[in-house]
Design a protein around this motif. Structure first.
Motif, PDB file in Angstrom:
ATOM      1  N   UNK B 171       0.827  -1.209   0.000  1.00  0.00           N
ATOM      2  CA  UNK B 171       0.000   0.000   0.000  1.00  0.00           C
ATOM      3  C   UNK B 171       0.862   1.259   0.000  1.00  0.00           C
ATOM      4  N   UNK B 177       1.164   8.780   0.914  1.00  0.00           N
ATOM      5  CA  UNK B 177       0.325   9.830   1.492  1.00  0.00           C
ATOM      6  C   UNK B 177      -1.062   9.330   1.838  1.00  0.00           C
ATOM      7  N   UNK B 178      -1.622   8.591   0.885  1.00  0.00           N
ATOM      8  CA  UNK B 178      -2.968   8.070   1.078  1.00  0.00           C
ATOM      9  C   UNK B 178      -2.989   7.113   2.261  1.00  0.00           C
ATOM     10  N   UNK B 179      -1.962   6.284   2.380  1.00  0.00           N
ATOM     11  CA  UNK B 179      -1.919   5.332   3.482  1.00  0.00           C
ATOM     12  C   UNK B 179      -1.936   6.061   4.808  1.00  0.00           C
ATOM     13  N   UNK B 180      -1.211   7.188   4.872  1.00  0.00           N
ATOM     14  CA  UNK B 180      -1.188   7.950   6.120  1.00  0.00           C
ATOM     15  C   UNK B 180      -2.569   8.527   6.400  1.00  0.00           C
ATOM     16  N   UNK B 181      -3.235   9.018   5.344  1.00  0.00           N
ATOM     17  CA  UNK B 181      -4.558   9.610   5.535  1.00  0.00           C
ATOM     18  C   UNK B 181      -5.566   8.547   5.981  1.00  0.00           C
ATOM     19  N   UNK B 182      -5.229   7.274   5.801  1.00  0.00           N
ATOM     20  CA  UNK B 182      -6.103   6.204   6.264  1.00  0.00           C
ATOM     21  C   UNK B 182      -5.636   5.669   7.610  1.00  0.00           C
ATOM     22  N   UNK B 183      -4.728   6.405   8.226  1.00  0.00           N
ATOM     23  CA  UNK B 183      -4.307   6.032   9.576  1.00  0.00           C
ATOM     24  C   UNK B 183      -3.330   4.875   9.641  1.00  0.00           C
ATOM     25  N   UNK B 184      -2.806   4.463   8.491  1.00  0.00           N
ATOM     26  CA  UNK B 184      -1.865   3.342   8.499  1.00  0.00           C
ATOM     27  C   UNK B 184      -0.521   3.847   9.011  1.00  0.00           C
ATOM     28  N   UNK B 185       0.021   3.139   9.995  1.00  0.00           N
ATOM     29  CA  UNK B 185       1.280   3.568  10.588  1.00  0.00           C
ATOM     30  C   UNK B 185       2.449   3.147   9.704  1.00  0.00           C
ATOM     31  N   UNK B 186       2.670   3.921   8.651  1.00  0.00           N
ATOM     32  CA  UNK B 186       3.749   3.603   7.712  1.00  0.00           C
ATOM     33  C   UNK B 186       5.097   3.843   8.393  1.00  0.00           C
TER      34      UNK B 186
END
Ligand SMILES: Nc1ncnc2c1ncn2[C@@H]1O[C@H](COP(=O)(O)OP(=O)(O)OP(=O)(O)O)[C@@H](O)[C@H]1O
Ligand SMILES: [Mg+2]
Lengths: 249, 289
Positions: B171, B177-186
């Motif tokens: 992902x 960026x999108x992953x962060x906006x979905x709260x995924x702790x990248x």
């Protein structure tokens, strides 16, 4: 074109607690200012739209609230808490759900993976997979398909289901109806009403004012980066012609 | 027919080095957005480390196969924590330059300590000589190296497809960026992924040690070919990196067999050809910006 005025009055009967409060939000891209002192609020269980022409600053507003656009001034509160300095990730974890204009479906992830990738941020509010599939049966049928193999409408359903499964309380939805067939738009409308019923608030960017008038409680009219009007849905519906004209449609 | 199979094997063996290293490069690029120029020097450190491990610590090849990538993993973690991390918010060019600088330092340090001439490393006992396969005599070590590379690539693939970490890496590779906006702790995965990518380059180096002349400069040519591999596979495509690694290995092996003077040129002709037909690379979607 009739002169529009900034009206601060809220329609009668709307006295709930605010979930999202945006005050004096200005945003820039380099030197160019895209938003000027935008103030708006969304209360618990409300569906509020942000309408405006192309380039009015609708997406910039949502991206700023999400924390994806950082070159801003002003103040953003969620449940009364100042979240202006928080990262997008922390805002998502605080309950802001992101439904981007490109839908943001991962092509290399299956439908199921797209749904389960984001963390559940609120166990009580989060929709279970059963509930998701009950309201979005097509996602169940296609659960093992890669994201790319979905139609536009299916992608939109997935994009909206994703934050519900996280347990978001404040959904930011950018152009949900864009480019979709009328039947699908009707379905999206049903889902938004369902979301509202479950107590989740929605800030919806729309160019389709007819659609907006069927789902929303209130509307903000954005022009050249400024909120020029705030309208209740009754007034909005009675002035639809004028608004369409304003939007250049 | 016999020589065809031999060249194929040779291609898969050296393609395996490219594939492993390119896989590391791809996951680092995917999750951090960093084009790690130091990847060639990490490959070199893998090979030099293997020689040094034997000469100075008496560590066998088999032990090096485990120990050297682990050491490089730790080195990668330190590099990410100490340097790379601080530039992540800036233009990716800064980290490209940083890792280029790191390369120069590493190569010079190795030269200072071990000189610039080739360090000999014997093929490990048990993998010497030829092995009879289907009526053909094939170099045992090449069969081993090709098989192990494929195996590791498959294992990494399974991790990527079947685990939650893998899902997050995929992902983030598509759209951090999108992953962060979905709260995924990248962010949580940035350091281990960087270390892991470096370890893969190191593993390629260990495997290459018995087959190449081990020198401080061996990474220089390697990184150039590696960039060609990544471009051919499609920048940002993890699968593409692996596939292109093996393809480039094969092109190189057949080139060396039939037109030795043009073996390297062929790789870049292939790259240019792919770019002309599909600018995003064989497996790239061109979505990563
Ligand atoms: N990445 C960017 N760089 C520079 N300017 C931008 C960028 N994104 C948007 N803008 C500018 O900011 C203004 C607001 O853009 P925004 O995308 O918020 O509008 P919008 O109301 O969402 O429009 P649309 O209906 O086309 O989606 C526009 O003038 C646009 O040109
Ligand atoms: Mg927009």
């Amino acid at each position: 074109m009739p002169e529009t005025t900034l009206s601060e009055q809220l329609p009668a009967g709307q006295t709930g607690t605010p979930v999202l409060e945006v005050s004096d939000l200005s945003a820039w891209y380099g030197e160019a200012q895209a938003l000027r002192n935008v103030s708006l609020e969304v209360r618990v269980g409300e569906v509020v739209t942000l309408v405006g022409r192309n380039g009015a600053g609708k997406s910039t507003t949502l991206r700023s609230v999400m924390g994806l656009h950082r070159h801003i001034s002003g103040n953003i509160r969620l449940d009364g808490q100042d979240i202006t300095s928080r990262t997008a990730e922390r805002r998502a974890r605080a309950g802001i759900g992101w439904v981007p204009d490109d839908r943001g479906i991962y092509a290399s992830l299956t439908v199921m993976e797209n749904l389960t990738l984001p963390p559940v941020v609120d166990r009580d509010a989060a929709w279970s997979l059963e509930r998701i599939f009950e309201h979005f049966p097509v996602l169940h049928t296609r659960r093992n398909f890669p994201g790319t193999k979905l139609s536009g409408g299916e992608q939109q359903m997935l994009a909206m289901a994703r934050p519900l499964r996280m347990g978001a309380k404040m959904l930011l939805v950018d152009e949900a109806s864009e480019g979709l067939a009328p039947v699908i738009v009707t379905q999206i409308g049903d889902i938004i009403r369902e979301i509202k019923k479950s107590g989740v608030s929605v800030l919806l960017v729309e160019q389709n004012v007819n659609f907006a008038s069927t789902v929303a409680d209130r509307h903000y009219l954005l022009a050249e980066g400024e909120v020029v009007e705030s309208l209740g849905n009754d007034e909005f519906q009675s002035r639809l012609e004028e608004l369409l004209h304003h939007l250049g449609m | 027919m016999g020589s065809f199979i031999q060249y194929t094997l040779q291609g898969l063996a050296s393609g395996g080095f490219y594939a492993l290293a390119a896989l590391g490069l791809a996951v680092i690029f995917g999750v951090l957005g960093v084009v790690n120029f130091s990847h060639g020097s990490m490959y070199m450190l893998g090979a030099v480390g293997t020689v040094v491990a034997l000469d100075e610590f008496g560590l066998s090849f088999w032990a090096s196969l485990i120990v050297v990538p682990l050491v490089l993993f730790v080195f990668g973690v330190l590099l990410e924590r100490g340097l790379v991390r601080w530039l992540l918010k800036l233009d990716p060019l800064y980290n490209f330059l940083l890792t280029f600088g790191v390369t120069l330092v590493i190569v010079d340090l190795v030269k200072r300590r071990y000189g610039s001439s080739g360090m000999p490393y014997d093929t490990p006992a048990g993998l010497r000589g030829q092995i009879a396969l289907g009526g053909l005599e094939l170099p045992t070590y090449q069969v081993f190296a090709a098989l192990l590379s494929v195996l590791v690539c498959v294992a990494v693939w399974v991790i990527l497809v079947k685990t939650r970490v893998g899902m997050i890496v995929r992902a983030a590779t598509e759209e951090p960026d999108r992953s962060r906006a979905l709260g995924v702790n990248v962010a949580m995965w940035v350091t281990p992924v960087f270390g892991f990518g470096i370890a893969l380059a190191g593993l390629a180096g260990v495997l290459a040690a018995p087959t190449r002349s081990v020198t401080a400069d061996m990474g220089t040519n390697f990184i150039i070919i590696l960039f060609a591999v990544v471009v051919i596979g499609g920048l940002g495509s993890i699968f593409g990196a692996v596939a292109a690694g093996f393809i480039v290995g094969l092109v190189e092996a057949f080139g060396q067999a039939y037109a030795p003077a043009y073996a390297q040129v062929l790789i870049f002709v292939l790259m240019a050809g792919v770019l002309l037909v599909k600018p995003t690379g064989l497996f790239g979607s061109g979505e990563h910006s």
